[in-house]
Design a protein around this motif. Structure first.
Motif, short mmCIF file in Angstrom:
data_model
loop_
_atom_site.label_atom_id
_atom_site.label_comp_id
_atom_site.label_asym_id
_atom_site.label_seq_id
_atom_site.Cartn_x
_atom_site.Cartn_y
_atom_site.Cartn_z
N PRO A 129 -7.64 -23.33 31.02
CA PRO A 129 -6.31 -23.05 31.59
C PRO A 129 -5.19 -23.16 30.54
O PRO A 129 -4.20 -22.42 30.62
CB PRO A 129 -6.17 -24.12 32.68
CG PRO A 129 -7.57 -24.39 33.11
CD PRO A 129 -8.37 -24.33 31.83
N PHE A 130 -5.34 -24.05 29.57
CA PHE A 130 -4.37 -24.13 28.48
C PHE A 130 -4.43 -22.84 27.66
O PHE A 130 -3.39 -22.27 27.28
CB PHE A 130 -4.67 -25.34 27.59
CG PHE A 130 -3.89 -25.37 26.31
CD1 PHE A 130 -2.58 -25.84 26.29
CD2 PHE A 130 -4.45 -24.94 25.11
CE1 PHE A 130 -1.84 -25.88 25.10
CE2 PHE A 130 -3.72 -24.97 23.92
CZ PHE A 130 -2.42 -25.44 23.93
N ARG A 157 -14.95 -20.51 37.94
CA ARG A 157 -16.29 -20.87 37.47
C ARG A 157 -16.22 -22.00 36.45
O ARG A 157 -17.02 -22.94 36.47
CB ARG A 157 -16.98 -19.65 36.84
CG ARG A 157 -17.53 -18.66 37.86
CD ARG A 157 -17.90 -17.32 37.22
NE ARG A 157 -18.73 -17.47 36.05
CZ ARG A 157 -20.05 -17.68 36.05
NH1 ARG A 157 -20.70 -17.76 37.21
NH2 ARG A 157 -20.73 -17.79 34.93
N PHE A 158 -15.25 -21.92 35.56
CA PHE A 158 -15.07 -22.97 34.55
C PHE A 158 -14.77 -24.31 35.21
O PHE A 158 -15.31 -25.35 34.82
CB PHE A 158 -13.94 -22.57 33.60
CG PHE A 158 -13.53 -23.66 32.64
CD1 PHE A 158 -14.36 -24.05 31.60
CD2 PHE A 158 -12.30 -24.31 32.79
CE1 PHE A 158 -13.98 -25.05 30.72
CE2 PHE A 158 -11.92 -25.31 31.92
CZ PHE A 158 -12.76 -25.68 30.88
N ALA A 175 -9.01 -29.72 20.35
CA ALA A 175 -9.51 -29.21 21.63
C ALA A 175 -9.71 -30.34 22.63
O ALA A 175 -9.37 -30.21 23.82
CB ALA A 175 -10.82 -28.46 21.41
N LYS A 176 -10.23 -31.47 22.16
CA LYS A 176 -10.46 -32.61 23.06
C LYS A 176 -9.15 -33.04 23.72
O LYS A 176 -9.13 -33.34 24.93
CB LYS A 176 -11.06 -33.78 22.29
CG LYS A 176 -11.27 -35.03 23.14
CD LYS A 176 -11.97 -36.14 22.39
CE LYS A 176 -12.15 -37.38 23.25
NZ LYS A 176 -12.95 -38.44 22.58
N GLN A 177 -8.08 -33.08 22.97
CA GLN A 177 -6.80 -33.54 23.52
C GLN A 177 -6.28 -32.61 24.61
O GLN A 177 -5.56 -33.06 25.51
CB GLN A 177 -5.77 -33.69 22.40
CG GLN A 177 -6.05 -34.88 21.48
CD GLN A 177 -6.26 -36.18 22.26
OE1 GLN A 177 -5.44 -36.55 23.11
NE2 GLN A 177 -7.35 -36.88 21.98
N THR A 178 -6.63 -31.32 24.57
CA THR A 178 -6.19 -30.43 25.65
C THR A 178 -6.90 -30.78 26.95
O THR A 178 -6.34 -30.60 28.04
CB THR A 178 -6.42 -28.94 25.30
OG1 THR A 178 -7.83 -28.68 25.16
CG2 THR A 178 -5.69 -28.55 24.02
N PHE A 179 -8.14 -31.28 26.86
CA PHE A 179 -8.85 -31.75 28.05
C PHE A 179 -8.28 -33.08 28.54
O PHE A 179 -8.08 -33.27 29.75
CB PHE A 179 -10.35 -31.91 27.75
CG PHE A 179 -11.12 -30.63 27.78
CD1 PHE A 179 -11.76 -30.22 28.94
CD2 PHE A 179 -11.21 -29.82 26.66
CE1 PHE A 179 -12.49 -29.04 28.98
CE2 PHE A 179 -11.93 -28.64 26.69
CZ PHE A 179 -12.57 -28.24 27.85
#
Length: 388
Positions: A129-130, A157-158, A175-179
């Protein structure tokens, strides 16, 4: 232990395929591995690989001029076809762990978890979504009517994949920080930094004195190429060239490239297939690589350039920022910041000794991202997750 690895691409083809090949090599050392990928050719490996073909509907859509712009639908159809094939295969396959690429493995996860398997989601981008948000912002700037965003069904689906996943594996701390910002627990997201072949990607002697700025990658909204083009033009560096290696993915960006090339003799576009040709023919003749992505899970080309002895300029929303030591082997700039890119380009062009020094440091950094380090990280993830 029986591990299934799935990815809707060919093993070793492109950035996604290289990440798949790296993961397969690492997993093969830890378990009984089977790989499901797309395509029709079975690669020569020391573990079973089953190509599951390609979606005919996706291919027909892309070959129909009036529908070709619906890339989001073509990707969705391709991923759905692949996921269904994996789901079918899993009915007759033993499975203790499935590791599947984000957006491509919703049904595969359901089938594997019904057998009691653990599910690891391999996300090669930032939180989707980001990523969608960043792409949509770019399309407004470009005034591009081409559908280059993700289909809403893919995002649903994601979301289902994330819910089913026991672990999410990403390529970078960026990438981890966006989660994490999206509400995921930090312990549910593991970072597995990619590596490159430092024998193929190696320093070579530059044969001219042109200050050559290099961009390598598909010209798509999230890659932010217009910001680099504007920064290069604004820098007005004597005896300089911007070399763009890659094709445009949308109609608006194709028009953009046509205008840029027609108006600037020192901006050039080429197409290279680095899986079939020596990459040093391009990297070796360049001075610096710039990856101006507004979203990028890693940007493997940055590490490839560093292995070839080039300093890099990447954005803070590009995962390769993880391996950039500011002012030592490259620079990290804010996304969409034309002035920041301009200033770094001018600095490197005017300080040749520093450029050379940073290039040597970049090579050292790339050489430290070895297959052995990758394997150690994967081993650690395996031990920690499978002992829970």
């Amino acid at each position: 232990m029986k591990v299934i690895l799935t990815c809707n691409t060919s093993l070793g083809a492109g950035g996604q395929g290289v990440c798949l090949a790296n993961a397969a090599t690492g997993l093969k050392n830890l378990a009984d591995l089977t790989v499901f990928c797309s395509g029709n050719k079975t690669p020569q490996t020391n573990f079973p690989v089953f190509p599951l073909g390609n979606s005919q509907w996706s291919q027909r859509l892309l070959s129909t001029p009036i529908l070709r712009r619906r890339n989001d639908l073509a990707v969705l159809l391709s991923d759905l076809y692949f996921d269904r094939q994996v789901n079918q295969q899993l009915k007759s396959q033993d499975c203790d762990l499935i590791m599947g690429v984000a957006g491509q493995t919703n049904l595969g996860f359901k089938a594997a978890k019904a057998k009691g398997a653990k599910a690891w989601l391999y996300c090669l981008n930032n939180y989707l979504p980001f990523m969608q948000q960043q792409i949509q912002q770019e399309l407004k700037v470009l005034a591009d009517s081409t559908v280059a965003t993700m289909n809403p069904m893919m995002l649903r689906r994601f979301a289902n994949e994330c819910q089913q996943a026991d672990l999410i594996i990403v390529l970078s701390e960026v990438a981890k920080q966006t989660f994490v910002k999206a509400g995921f627990a930090a312990e549910k997201v593991a970072v597995l930094t990619p590596f490159v072949d430092t024998e193929r990607f190696r320093p070579t002697a530059k044969t001219d004195d042109v200050f050559r700025v290099l961009y390598v990658g598909t010209i798509e909204p999230r890659k932010g190429l217009p910001y680099l083009v504007n920064a290069f033009s604004q820098a007005k560096i004597p005896n300089s060239e911007l070399l763009i290696v890659g094709g445009a993915s949308t109609r608006g960006l194709r028009r953009f490239m046509e205008n840029v090339l027609s108006q600037n003799s020192n901006i050039k576009q080429e197409i290279w297939n680095f899986s079939q040709t020596d990459p040093t023919k391009v990297f070796g003749q360049s001075s610096v690589l710039v990856l101006p992505s507004v979203e990028d899970g890693f940007g493997l080309v940055a590490l490839e350039a560093m292995a070839c002895g080039l300093p890099v300029i990447v954005t803070s929303q590009c995962g390769a920022a993880d391996v950039v030591n500011e002012g030592v082997n490259g620079f990290v700039v804010p996304p969409r910041d034309i002035e920041a890119i301009t200033n770094k380009l001018v600095f490197l062009a005017e300080n040749e000794a520093k450029l050379v020094e940073m290039g040597k440091a970049a090579r050292i950094t790339a050489a430290q991202q070895t297959p052995e380090v990758y394997q150690q990280t994967l081993n650690k993830i395996f031990v920690e997750q499978l002992s829970l």
